[in-house]
Enzyme design. Structure first.
Site, PDB file in Angstrom:
ATOM      1  N   GLY A  57      28.445  44.700  38.252  1.00 35.09           N
ATOM      2  CA  GLY A  57      28.015  44.277  39.585  1.00 35.09           C
ATOM      3  C   GLY A  57      26.880  43.278  39.483  1.00 35.09           C
ATOM      4  O   GLY A  57      26.222  43.199  38.448  1.00 35.09           O
ATOM      5  N   CYS A  84      28.844  47.770  32.086  1.00 38.00           N
ATOM      6  CA  CYS A  84      27.742  46.894  32.476  1.00 38.00           C
ATOM      7  C   CYS A  84      26.853  47.553  33.539  1.00 38.00           C
ATOM      8  O   CYS A  84      26.191  48.539  33.249  1.00 38.00           O
ATOM      9  CB  CYS A  84      28.285  45.539  32.929  1.00 38.00           C
ATOM     10  SG  CYS A  84      27.010  44.269  32.984  1.00 38.00           S
ATOM     11  N   TYR A  85      26.866  47.071  34.773  1.00 37.16           N
ATOM     12  CA  TYR A  85      26.065  47.719  35.830  1.00 37.16           C
ATOM     13  C   TYR A  85      26.422  49.210  35.886  1.00 37.16           C
ATOM     14  O   TYR A  85      25.550  50.066  36.046  1.00 37.16           O
ATOM     15  CB  TYR A  85      26.354  47.077  37.191  1.00 37.16           C
ATOM     16  CG  TYR A  85      25.522  47.660  38.326  1.00 37.16           C
ATOM     17  CD1 TYR A  85      24.358  47.032  38.742  1.00 37.16           C
ATOM     18  CD2 TYR A  85      25.900  48.844  38.968  1.00 37.16           C
ATOM     19  CE1 TYR A  85      23.581  47.572  39.767  1.00 37.16           C
ATOM     20  CE2 TYR A  85      25.132  49.389  39.985  1.00 37.16           C
ATOM     21  CZ  TYR A  85      23.979  48.745  40.385  1.00 37.16           C
ATOM     22  OH  TYR A  85      23.209  49.278  41.391  1.00 37.16           O
ATOM     23  N   HIS A 180      31.943  43.727  28.682  1.00 40.40           N
ATOM     24  CA  HIS A 180      33.102  43.803  29.578  1.00 40.40           C
ATOM     25  C   HIS A 180      34.416  43.919  28.794  1.00 40.40           C
ATOM     26  O   HIS A 180      34.928  42.921  28.307  1.00 40.40           O
ATOM     27  CB  HIS A 180      33.147  42.561  30.472  1.00 40.40           C
ATOM     28  CG  HIS A 180      32.038  42.546  31.473  1.00 40.40           C
ATOM     29  ND1 HIS A 180      32.163  43.133  32.715  1.00 40.40           N
ATOM     30  CD2 HIS A 180      30.783  42.073  31.402  1.00 40.40           C
ATOM     31  CE1 HIS A 180      31.016  42.997  33.372  1.00 40.40           C
ATOM     32  NE2 HIS A 180      30.166  42.360  32.602  1.00 40.40           N
ATOM     33  N   GLU A 182      37.254  44.480  30.054  1.00 36.87           N
ATOM     34  CA  GLU A 182      38.394  44.046  30.874  1.00 36.87           C
ATOM     35  C   GLU A 182      38.735  42.571  30.713  1.00 36.87           C
ATOM     36  O   GLU A 182      39.818  42.145  31.088  1.00 36.87           O
ATOM     37  CB  GLU A 182      38.122  44.378  32.359  1.00 36.87           C
ATOM     38  CG  GLU A 182      37.017  43.573  33.033  1.00 36.87           C
ATOM     39  CD  GLU A 182      35.601  44.147  32.843  1.00 36.87           C
ATOM     40  OE1 GLU A 182      35.384  44.836  31.831  1.00 36.87           O
ATOM     41  OE2 GLU A 182      34.726  43.878  33.664  1.00 36.87           O
ATOM     42  N   ASP A 238      55.936  36.933  47.901  1.00 36.14           N
ATOM     43  CA  ASP A 238      55.777  38.283  48.441  1.00 36.14           C
ATOM     44  C   ASP A 238      56.885  38.648  49.430  1.00 36.14           C
ATOM     45  O   ASP A 238      57.502  39.710  49.318  1.00 36.14           O
ATOM     46  CB  ASP A 238      54.401  38.439  49.099  1.00 36.14           C
ATOM     47  CG  ASP A 238      53.274  38.117  48.122  1.00 36.14           C
ATOM     48  OD1 ASP A 238      53.520  38.211  46.908  1.00 36.14           O
ATOM     49  OD2 ASP A 238      52.176  37.759  48.572  1.00 36.14           O
ATOM     50  N   LYS A 379      49.678  41.000  42.316  1.00 38.34           N
ATOM     51  CA  LYS A 379      50.647  39.892  42.304  1.00 38.34           C
ATOM     52  C   LYS A 379      51.556  39.931  41.060  1.00 38.34           C
ATOM     53  O   LYS A 379      52.763  39.721  41.168  1.00 38.34           O
ATOM     54  CB  LYS A 379      49.887  38.563  42.332  1.00 38.34           C
ATOM     55  CG  LYS A 379      50.747  37.370  42.671  1.00 38.34           C
ATOM     56  CD  LYS A 379      50.878  37.257  44.159  1.00 38.34           C
ATOM     57  CE  LYS A 379      51.698  36.078  44.591  1.00 38.34           C
ATOM     58  NZ  LYS A 379      51.648  35.917  46.056  1.00 38.34           N
TER      59      LYS A 379
END
Ligand code: XMP
Length: 523
Positions: A57, A84-85, A180, A182, A238, A379
């Site tokens: 964050g 992290c945060y 991180h 991710e 979509d 997506k």
């Protein structure tokens, strides 16, 4: 077992990477949801996740009013991973200390593993030459850092600027990563997330395409029973996937309405009809409303005004045509998970989720009950589902196209002759990008019609004709973008073909503006 039987909760502290964390979890074939840190304890208890990830964050954990971890997180007895945060907030909450550091650590860093823990065991990029310790290449982005870890935790990893780059309490399955995992810049990141989700939280592979498809069909059938359903088909990914899914689930109960605004790309209407009506055998009503749109837009050159008019005429057309179909109780929409997260964040409350209207912005007062079978999907999952349902690759991996269509790619007033020129030029650009393998390497590409005339010569004749601008960008989130460095040879071929094959164009230019300061579209 049901695909939602096991799930991981991502608590978002305002991180730009929260959605990425949730997607990485789903890549492990485990269902994940994102909620704001403001969510109630009661909601978390009811959600009953197998594990929780606390995101990064932008704020400081030691600031006043800094976002807090809800109490329920450490009451559930499930594994928790703070990133992290999230790690710093966890350290503070469990009795450790955080300080702001004068050395902001941003970018690539090396973490040396001083001890082992279940999260990192056997995961490394290399061993250090000096003492043979395992090392991880990671991506850091933080100012504050943990200076005292809570009791019961071990200091597992250090980096140059973080004495505690990894902290772990195996007894309780609580872990903290200052970096991180991710992002792809942390090469072992996905393995760390997999280790947490699969081994530490004990989640199996339930979130699979096969299960998602099977369950979505069951849910739609249970919701609509024998009633008819209407879907606005736009040609975008979509709504196309919703159409294919609903056709499989309820067959002829589905009616798709395709409105030709006159502002679509080359043969777009035709190809939509071909895929859905001819190949799939779905019921498709095609409405050619081009003249209505052109009429309503005469003399209008302001971009926002054009958007409003196109939106209004779309709704009027949809309303008028759908009334002709008799009483249809359900309207299907291609709302996807990022739309849902956005609405929830906008309302600051993760569990009050507003319905997101994204089919040409249909208004709330239309008397339909909504069917939104893609509400939980990202997506990339929607695309995979589309392929699974047999939609053509080109349709599923098509660049995004704005709702107002070519209406915002013709600068100023729209005239049918401009549409014709732009369509032809855009088609040449797309064909060459595909032919030369560049279409999938850019995020969005298109031609823009400039209503200014410039001089050119063809043979001995002097021409005074319009200008076409080409735009191609690379971006992850469309919030910022870089202009694509297309090869000169490719641009050369495209420019040549446009000037030679499209009457009315004397000059082609390439847009080399980034976003910011420019936007992706020209209007
Ligand atoms: P900009 O031009 O704002 O575009 O940098 C970012 C992304 O949004 C798309 N875009 C729109 N999409 N209706 C839409 O549905 C619109 O009015 C609209 N304006 C821009 C644009 O194509 C790009 O992908």
């Amino acid at each position: 077992m049901h695909s939602h039987q096991q799930k991981i909760l991502v608590i978002d502290f305002g991180s730009q990477y929260a959605q990425l964390i949730a997607r990485r979890i789903r890549e492990c074939e485990v269902y994940s949801e994102i909620v704001s840190w403001r969510v109630s304890d009661e909601w978390i208890r009811q959600f009953a996740p197998q594990g929780i990830i606390l995101s990064g964050g932008p704020e400081s954990t030691i600031g006043v009013n800094s976002p807090q971890i809800p109490d329920a997180v450490f009451e559930l007895g499930v594994p928790v991973l703070g990133i992290c945060y999230g790690m710093q907030a966890m350290a503070l909450k469990l009795g450790g200390q955080v300080e702001s550091s004068t050395h902001r650590e941003y970018g690539a860093a090396t973490v040396t593993l001083e001890q082992t823990c279940r999260l990192t065991q056997g995961i490394e990029d290399r061993y250090s030459e000096g003492n043979g310790r395992a090392q991880l290449d990671v991506w850091m982005s933080h100012g504050d850092r943990v200076t005292v870890i809570p009791r019961g935790f071990n200091a597992v990893g250090v980096s140059e600027n973080s004495p505690f780059a990894i902290m772990a309490c195996d007894a309780k399955n609580y872990y903290g990563l200052q970096f991180h995992p991710e992002v792809t810049h942390t090469p072992q990141g996905q393995r760390l997330i997999e280790r947490f989700v699969q081994d530490i939280c004990g989640c199996g592979s339930l979130w699979t395409l096969k299960n998602i498809l099977k369950e979505s069909i069951e849910i739609v059938r249970a919701q609509v029973k024998n009633a008819p359903v209407l879907l606005g088909l736009s040609g975008g990914v979509d709504s196309a996937v919703v159409a294919a899914l609903l056709h499989k689930a309820i067959g002829d109960q589905l009616t798709c309405m395709f409105i030709d605004t006159g502002l679509l790309r080359h043969e777009e209407a035709l190809s939509v009809l071909e895929v859905f009506a001819q190949n799939l055998g779905a019921k498709v009503i095609a409405v050619d409303a081009s003249e209505h749109f052109y009429q309503a837009l005469v003399g209008v050159s302001d971009p926002e005004e054009k958007r409003k008019i196109i939106g209004r005429v779309f709704i009027e057309t949809f309303d008028r045509e759908s009334k002709k179909l008799g009483d249809i109780p359900f309207l299907a929409q291609g709302t996807i998970y990022p739309d849902v997260i956005e609405s929830a964040h906008a309302s600051h409350s993760a569990h009050v989720i507003k319905s997101h209207h994204n089919v040409g912005g249909l208004p709330k007062d239309m008397n339909f009950k909504l069917v939104e079978p893609l509400r939980e999907l990202f997506k990339d999952e929607v695309r995979q589902l589309g392929l699974e349902l047999g939609l053509p690759y080109e349709m599923v991996y098509r660049h995004p196209f704005p709702g107002p269509g070519l209406g915002v790619r013709i600068l100023g007033e729209i005239q049918p002759q401009y549409v014709k020129i732009l369509r032809a030029a855009d088609h040449i650009f797309m064909s060459e990008l595909k032919k030369q393998g560049w279409y999938d390497k850019v995020s969005q590409a298109f031609a823009v019609f400039l209503p200014v005339k410039s001089v050119g010569v063809v043979g001995d004749a002097r021409h005074y004709d319009y200008v076409i601008a080409l735009r191609a960008v690379q971006t992850v989130d469309f919030m910022t973008a870089r202009w694509a460095q297309l090869p000169y040879d490719l641009l050369d071929v495209v420019a040549h073909r446009i000037v030679n094959e499209v009457p009315g164009v004397s000059r082609v230019v390439y847009d080399i503006s980034g976003k910011p300061p420019a936007t992706i579209e020209w209007e």
